[in-house]
Write a protein that holds these residues in place. Structure first.
Motif, PDB file in Angstrom:
ATOM      1  N   UNK A  46       6.957   0.856 -21.899  1.00  0.00           N
ATOM      2  CA  UNK A  46       5.856   0.534 -22.816  1.00  0.00           C
ATOM      3  C   UNK A  46       6.327  -0.483 -23.850  1.00  0.00           C
ATOM      4  N   UNK A  47       7.514  -0.256 -24.396  1.00  0.00           N
ATOM      5  CA  UNK A  47       8.097  -1.203 -25.368  1.00  0.00           C
ATOM      6  C   UNK A  47       8.360  -2.550 -24.697  1.00  0.00           C
ATOM      7  N   UNK A  48       8.829  -2.521 -23.447  1.00  0.00           N
ATOM      8  CA  UNK A  48       9.032  -3.761 -22.705  1.00  0.00           C
ATOM      9  C   UNK A  48       7.707  -4.503 -22.512  1.00  0.00           C
ATOM     10  N   UNK A  49       6.651  -3.756 -22.269  1.00  0.00           N
ATOM     11  CA  UNK A  49       5.342  -4.403 -22.118  1.00  0.00           C
ATOM     12  C   UNK A  49       4.949  -5.117 -23.407  1.00  0.00           C
ATOM     13  N   UNK A  50       5.144  -4.445 -24.522  1.00  0.00           N
ATOM     14  CA  UNK A  50       4.788  -5.063 -25.797  1.00  0.00           C
ATOM     15  C   UNK A  50       5.586  -6.353 -26.012  1.00  0.00           C
ATOM     16  N   UNK A  51       6.897  -6.296 -25.815  1.00  0.00           N
ATOM     17  CA  UNK A  51       7.735  -7.464 -26.053  1.00  0.00           C
ATOM     18  C   UNK A  51       7.336  -8.637 -25.179  1.00  0.00           C
ATOM     19  N   UNK A  52       7.067  -8.371 -23.901  1.00  0.00           N
ATOM     20  CA  UNK A  52       6.680  -9.443 -22.983  1.00  0.00           C
ATOM     21  C   UNK A  52       5.333 -10.031 -23.366  1.00  0.00           C
ATOM     22  N   UNK A  53       4.350  -9.166 -23.637  1.00  0.00           N
ATOM     23  CA  UNK A  53       3.007  -9.650 -23.982  1.00  0.00           C
ATOM     24  C   UNK A  53       3.003 -10.363 -25.329  1.00  0.00           C
ATOM     25  N   UNK A  54       3.780  -9.857 -26.286  1.00  0.00           N
ATOM     26  CA  UNK A  54       3.814 -10.478 -27.611  1.00  0.00           C
ATOM     27  C   UNK A  54       4.403 -11.885 -27.534  1.00  0.00           C
ATOM     28  N   UNK A  55       5.438 -12.065 -26.713  1.00  0.00           N
ATOM     29  CA  UNK A  55       5.998 -13.409 -26.591  1.00  0.00           C
ATOM     30  C   UNK A  55       5.042 -14.336 -25.848  1.00  0.00           C
TER      31      UNK A  55
END
Length: 278
Positions: free
Chosen positions: A220-229
């Motif tokens: 979930x945290x990985x999803x946030x980081x990828x989408x935020x970038x």
């Protein structure tokens, strides 16, 4: 093994008074328990302990050594010991893997499963991981009193790794998913909070129960980081939001969000495509 070493117990008490995150304290306690006598251990004792852990993964060993070194730094600071038995130990190299963000469909499968089973606490926890990029220990410790509301948006005061505080912006979509201020802990809705390890186990079991086989809370945290970038292209802003100590940590999300590899593969395919006869 029961931990009885007086200096180790004093460090645990100090961390509790310093409000070090419970997840961090639990991990450090486990390392101290494994060594047993960290307060009086000689360099030979520590190096023998290190050798006995050679079968573990590089990431686990690197984390163990970091925990033990934090103990000896504290002991030196407070003049409990004037040496560092870990001085000759080299941490193993841990290759940095690519993030594995949870796909959109899988995320909503899990959220819908929470709705179907009235698991509102778990839905809030999952939303904070996927839409704010918080670590599981940060989600577990978050209280409603740490959230400042400003219309449709909000900001949360979070205590991250090493007890470092930061401000995290919460999107309107996440604010809607969290619902109204209930007081107490955000996840449990009660004065009592779960620790990060317990919350992680519960979320991971829930993800599997919903039929998502490869997901974890960290995805979930990985999803946030990828989408935020992808949305911002700003490594500094994304790293600040996620509490990264170094921009090199955030850079893996830039690589994951880039479609350069896909474009290259398409170009190679076109170059090698069979020619049609005129």
């Amino acid at each position: 093994m029961t931990l009885t070493d007086p200096l180790s117990l004093a460090w645990l008490d100090w961390m509790a008074a310093a409000r070090i995150p419970a997840h961090t304290v639990a991990r450090r306690r486990a390392v101290l328990r494994g060594l047993g006598n960290a307060g009086t251990a000689t360099r030979g004792d520590v190096e023998a302990w290190w050798t006995s852990r050679a079968h573990l993964s590089p990431a686990t060993r690197a984390n163990d050594l970091a925990c033990l070194r934090a103990f000896y730094r504290w002991a030196a600071r407070w003049e409990k010991r004037d040496d560092d038995p870990t001085r000759r130990l080299d941490p193993p190299k841990t290759p940095r893997g690519q993030p594995r963000p949870m796909p959109y469909d899988d995320l909503w499968t899990v959220l819908d499963w929470c709705d179907a089973h009235a698991l509102h606490d778990m839905r809030r926890a999952i939303a904070l991981g996927a839409y704010a990029g918080l670590r599981v220990s940060e989600v577990a410790a978050l209280e409603w009193g740490h959230i400042e509301w400003a219309g449709a948006r909000a900001r949360a005061r979070v205590v991250g790794k090493g007890g470092k505080p930061r401000i995290v912006d919460l999107s309107p979509a996440l604010v809607d998913m969290l619902g109204p201020d209930r007081g107490g802990n955000v996840v449990t809705g009660e004065p009592v909070a779960w620790d990060g390890a317990r919350l992680q186990r519960r979320v991971n079991r829930l993800i599997r129960a919903a039929g998502v086989k490869r997901g974890t809370f960290h995805s979930l945290r990985h999803r946030y980081g990828t989408m935020a970038y992808q949305a911002s292209g700003d490594l500094v802003a994304v790293g600040g939001q996620m509490g990264h100590a170094s921009i090199t940590t955030t850079a893996v999300y830039a690589a994951a969000a880039s479609d350069a590899g896909a474009k290259l593969a398409d170009a190679v395919a076109r170059a090698n495509a069979p020619r049609t006869k005129p």
